[in-house]
Scaffold this motif. Structure first.
Motif, PDB file in Angstrom:
ATOM      1  N   ASP A  35       0.857  -1.180   0.000  1.00 20.16           N
ATOM      2  CA  ASP A  35       0.000   0.000   0.000  1.00 20.16           C
ATOM      3  C   ASP A  35       0.902   1.242   0.000  1.00 20.16           C
ATOM      4  OD1 ASP A  35      -1.705   2.218   0.826  1.00 20.16           O
ATOM      5  OD2 ASP A  35      -3.201   0.685   1.287  1.00 20.16           O
ATOM      6  N   ILE A  36       0.798   2.053  -1.070  1.00 22.58           N
ATOM      7  CA  ILE A  36       1.657   3.229  -1.195  1.00 22.58           C
ATOM      8  C   ILE A  36       0.862   4.525  -1.038  1.00 22.58           C
ATOM      9  CG2 ILE A  36       3.244   1.990  -2.714  1.00 22.58           C
ATOM     10  CD1 ILE A  36       2.094   3.748  -5.016  1.00 22.58           C
ATOM     11  N   THR A  73      -4.925   4.481  -2.372  1.00 20.95           N
ATOM     12  CA  THR A  73      -6.185   5.170  -2.124  1.00 20.95           C
ATOM     13  C   THR A  73      -5.918   6.665  -2.219  1.00 20.95           C
ATOM     14  OG1 THR A  73      -6.961   3.408  -0.658  1.00 20.95           O
ATOM     15  CG2 THR A  73      -8.068   5.541  -0.494  1.00 20.95           C
ATOM     16  N   ALA A  74      -6.630   7.338  -3.113  1.00 26.95           N
ATOM     17  CA  ALA A  74      -6.392   8.774  -3.334  1.00 26.95           C
ATOM     18  C   ALA A  74      -7.625   9.370  -4.002  1.00 26.95           C
ATOM     19  CB  ALA A  74      -5.152   8.988  -4.202  1.00 26.95           C
ATOM     20  N   MET A  75      -7.626  10.688  -4.075  1.00 26.34           N
ATOM     21  CA  MET A  75      -8.706  11.378  -4.762  1.00 26.34           C
ATOM     22  C   MET A  75      -8.554  11.161  -6.265  1.00 26.34           C
ATOM     23  SD  MET A  75     -10.459  12.590  -2.311  1.00 26.34           S
ATOM     24  CE  MET A  75     -11.580  13.731  -3.141  1.00 26.34           C
ATOM     25  N   GLY A  76      -9.658  10.888  -6.908  1.00 22.07           N
ATOM     26  CA  GLY A  76      -9.617  10.639  -8.347  1.00 22.07           C
ATOM     27  C   GLY A  76     -10.972  10.878  -8.973  1.00 22.07           C
ATOM     28  N   SER A  77     -10.984  10.918 -10.290  1.00 23.40           N
ATOM     29  CA  SER A  77     -12.225  11.153 -11.027  1.00 23.40           C
ATOM     30  C   SER A  77     -12.262  10.286 -12.270  1.00 23.40           C
ATOM     31  CB  SER A  77     -12.354  12.636 -11.415  1.00 23.40           C
ATOM     32  OG  SER A  77     -11.252  13.030 -12.203  1.00 23.40           O
ATOM     33  N   LEU A  78     -13.461  10.101 -12.786  1.00 19.41           N
ATOM     34  CA  LEU A  78     -13.677   9.311 -13.994  1.00 19.41           C
ATOM     35  C   LEU A  78     -13.660  10.233 -15.210  1.00 19.41           C
ATOM     36  CD1 LEU A  78     -16.649   7.078 -12.763  1.00 19.41           C
ATOM     37  CD2 LEU A  78     -14.204   6.540 -12.703  1.00 19.41           C
ATOM     38  N   ILE A 111      -9.847   6.176 -15.109  1.00 18.41           N
ATOM     39  CA  ILE A 111      -9.884   6.727 -13.766  1.00 18.41           C
ATOM     40  C   ILE A 111      -8.526   7.360 -13.510  1.00 18.41           C
ATOM     41  CG2 ILE A 111      -9.279   4.486 -12.708  1.00 18.41           C
ATOM     42  CD1 ILE A 111     -11.023   5.480 -10.290  1.00 18.41           C
ATOM     43  N   ASN A 112      -8.549   8.628 -13.121  1.00 17.38           N
ATOM     44  CA  ASN A 112      -7.334   9.411 -12.936  1.00 17.38           C
ATOM     45  C   ASN A 112      -7.190   9.789 -11.469  1.00 17.38           C
ATOM     46  OD1 ASN A 112      -6.796   9.478 -15.794  1.00 17.38           O
ATOM     47  ND2 ASN A 112      -8.350  11.079 -15.980  1.00 17.38           N
ATOM     48  N   LEU A 113      -6.160   9.265 -10.830  1.00 19.19           N
ATOM     49  CA  LEU A 113      -5.894   9.592  -9.437  1.00 19.19           C
ATOM     50  C   LEU A 113      -4.903  10.747  -9.364  1.00 19.19           C
ATOM     51  CD1 LEU A 113      -5.529   6.124  -7.643  1.00 19.19           C
ATOM     52  CD2 LEU A 113      -7.587   7.501  -8.017  1.00 19.19           C
ATOM     53  N   SER A 114      -5.174  11.663  -8.450  1.00 19.64           N
ATOM     54  CA  SER A 114      -4.273  12.794  -8.212  1.00 19.64           C
ATOM     55  C   SER A 114      -3.913  12.792  -6.732  1.00 19.64           C
ATOM     56  CB  SER A 114      -4.955  14.107  -8.609  1.00 19.64           C
ATOM     57  OG  SER A 114      -4.076  15.192  -8.478  1.00 19.64           O
ATOM     58  N   PRO A 115      -2.873  12.026  -6.343  1.00 20.02           N
ATOM     59  CA  PRO A 115      -2.574  11.844  -4.927  1.00 20.02           C
ATOM     60  C   PRO A 115      -1.957  13.065  -4.253  1.00 20.02           C
ATOM     61  CG  PRO A 115      -0.920  10.737  -6.261  1.00 20.02           C
ATOM     62  CD  PRO A 115      -1.961  11.261  -7.205  1.00 20.02           C
ATOM     63  N   TRP A 169     -10.996   6.987  -4.238  1.00 17.62           N
ATOM     64  CA  TRP A 169     -11.047   5.669  -4.856  1.00 17.62           C
ATOM     65  C   TRP A 169      -9.830   4.859  -4.422  1.00 17.62           C
ATOM     66  CZ3 TRP A 169     -15.251   4.054  -7.361  1.00 17.62           C
ATOM     67  CH2 TRP A 169     -16.102   5.001  -7.941  1.00 17.62           C
ATOM     68  N   THR A 170      -9.993   3.548  -4.427  1.00 13.68           N
ATOM     69  CA  THR A 170      -8.885   2.638  -4.169  1.00 13.68           C
ATOM     70  C   THR A 170      -8.641   1.799  -5.407  1.00 13.68           C
ATOM     71  OG1 THR A 170      -9.325   2.524  -1.787  1.00 13.68           O
ATOM     72  CG2 THR A 170      -8.022   0.733  -2.752  1.00 13.68           C
ATOM     73  N   LEU A 171      -7.402   1.799  -5.886  1.00 19.01           N
ATOM     74  CA  LEU A 171      -6.996   0.983  -7.024  1.00 19.01           C
ATOM     75  C   LEU A 171      -5.985  -0.048  -6.573  1.00 19.01           C
ATOM     76  CD1 LEU A 171      -8.176   3.504  -8.606  1.00 19.01           C
ATOM     77  CD2 LEU A 171      -6.475   3.020 -10.345  1.00 19.01           C
ATOM     78  N   VAL A 172      -6.168  -1.263  -7.039  1.00 18.96           N
ATOM     79  CA  VAL A 172      -5.209  -2.338  -6.798  1.00 18.96           C
ATOM     80  C   VAL A 172      -4.807  -2.899  -8.154  1.00 18.96           C
ATOM     81  CG1 VAL A 172      -4.791  -4.581  -5.734  1.00 18.96           C
ATOM     82  CG2 VAL A 172      -6.236  -2.898  -4.573  1.00 18.96           C
ATOM     83  N   GLY A 173      -3.501  -2.998  -8.380  1.00 16.12           N
ATOM     84  CA  GLY A 173      -3.034  -3.525  -9.657  1.00 16.12           C
ATOM     85  C   GLY A 173      -1.521  -3.493  -9.736  1.00 16.12           C
TER      86      GLY A 173
END
Length: 335
Positions: A83-84, A112-117, A214-218, A255-259
């Motif tokens: 988890d980063i 897990t960070a703020m993001g939008s579609l 989905i674009n995360l902007s941490p 949102w939380t992304l795992v990959g």
């Protein structure tokens, strides 16, 4: 226990990874039992009674969303999922290049960070709907601007001010329509017209290839983008783009992304010299490919094509979800 609201699950990747860890994924259960009772009266050849009873219970488990939590737990227990989220929110981790050491390409991460579609197809349909409303109002005599109802320069005007592609002549093939072709000519408020909206869609489908992103902007400054394109044909929470945006909107949320980390945006984006001929005058295929890739890196660095931009990276998603908060925790925070 974490309750997850899944936006996307790549069930094929999840099954394949889980099968490697667990040696297979059990999705059905079968239980069989048999009872036999014999009773004999008199001579052995006379008055024998045999009673056999049995039961069978068969259950096929549709694991569905349970597959990914199993994989997530297994990866964590094996120490291959990191988890980063905390590191990615620190601008110094990006400027120093430490984040690339923490999460190199190919590593499995959770963030897990703020993001939008974002989906260019949805943007085109929204702009087309707006143009239709504007033309409808103009047809009813409601002007949106001083130039309402006027066609764009050089364009022919159809009924109600709506412009569209001319039908092909006999024997002439219809050219492929692009997303921007959905937007008719119109004049709107503040100088917005069909040409300007079509230009925006042309840019959009170059910068973000058509599809759901989905674009995360941490980082709070917004200077870092972690991009992930959700592959069609996998498991979506909803498949229709308009339903997705109607429910989740366009505003950033957590949102939380795992990959797995795909690739980082290159820091060196200089334009190659395009010297791909060998000493014998033949094309050096390796140098030719390197030059073309170098040009694409340059365009990607400027943000003109759908490639990761420095210092961000692309993420190959296994799952995208929102964690459902518990009410007791919300009450504690409010108190």
């Amino acid at each position: 226990m974490i309750l997850r609201e899944f936006l996307y699950v790549d069930t094929d990747k999840v099954r394949a990874m889980l099968a490697q860890l667990e040696g297979g994924v059990a999705e059905e259960e079968r239980e069989t039992s048999t009872q036999e009772k014999r009773s004999t009266v008199g001579p052995r050849s006379f008055a024998q009674h045999l009673q056999v009873t049995g039961s069978e219970r068969y259950t096929q488990k549709s694991l569905g969303d349970a597959l990914f939590p199993m994989l997530e737990d297994a990866l964590e227990s094996e120490g291959v999922l990191k988890d980063i989220s905390e590191e990615a929110a620190d601008p110094l981790q990006w400027s120093s290049g430490t984040i690339k050491t923490i999460a190199p390409p190919g590593s499995l991460i959770r963030i897990t960070a703020m993001g939008s579609l974002f989906d260019t197809r949805y943007a085109a349909s929204v702009f087309s709907a707006f143009a239709s409303v504007a033309l409808g109002l103009q047809g009813m005599g409601v002007g949106l601007s001083t130039n309402a109802g006027q066609a764009a320069p050089g364009k022919g005007k159809g009924r109600g001010g709506q412009q569209g592609p001319k039908p092909p002549r006999s024997g002439q093939a219809q050219t492929d329509r692009q997303l921007e072709d959905l937007i008719p000519d119109f004049k709107g408020v503040g100088g917005i017209d069909g040409d300007s909206l079509r230009s925006i869609i042309r840019m959009s489908r170059g910068i973000f290839a058509p599809g759901l992103h989905i674009n995360l902007s941490p980082v709070d400054s917004g200077d870092v983008l972690i991009g992930s394109r959700l592959q069609e044909g996998r498991q979506y929470l909803d498949t229709e783009a308009d339903i997705l945006f109607a429910r989740y909107g366009t505003e950033p949320q957590e949102w939380t992304l795992v990959g797995s980390v795909g690739s980082y945006g290159p820091e060196d984006t200089t334009v190659p010299d395009f010297d791909f001929f060998g000493s014998n005058g033949a094309v050096n295929r390796v140098r030719f490919a390197d030059n073309i890739n170098g040009l694409m890196k340059n365009l990607g660095g400027m943000g003109f094509i759908d490639l990761p931009q420095y210092p961000g990276f692309s993420l190959i998603p296994f799952a995208v979800y929102r964690a459902i908060p518990r009410f007791s925790n919300l009450v504690a925070v409010r108190e």
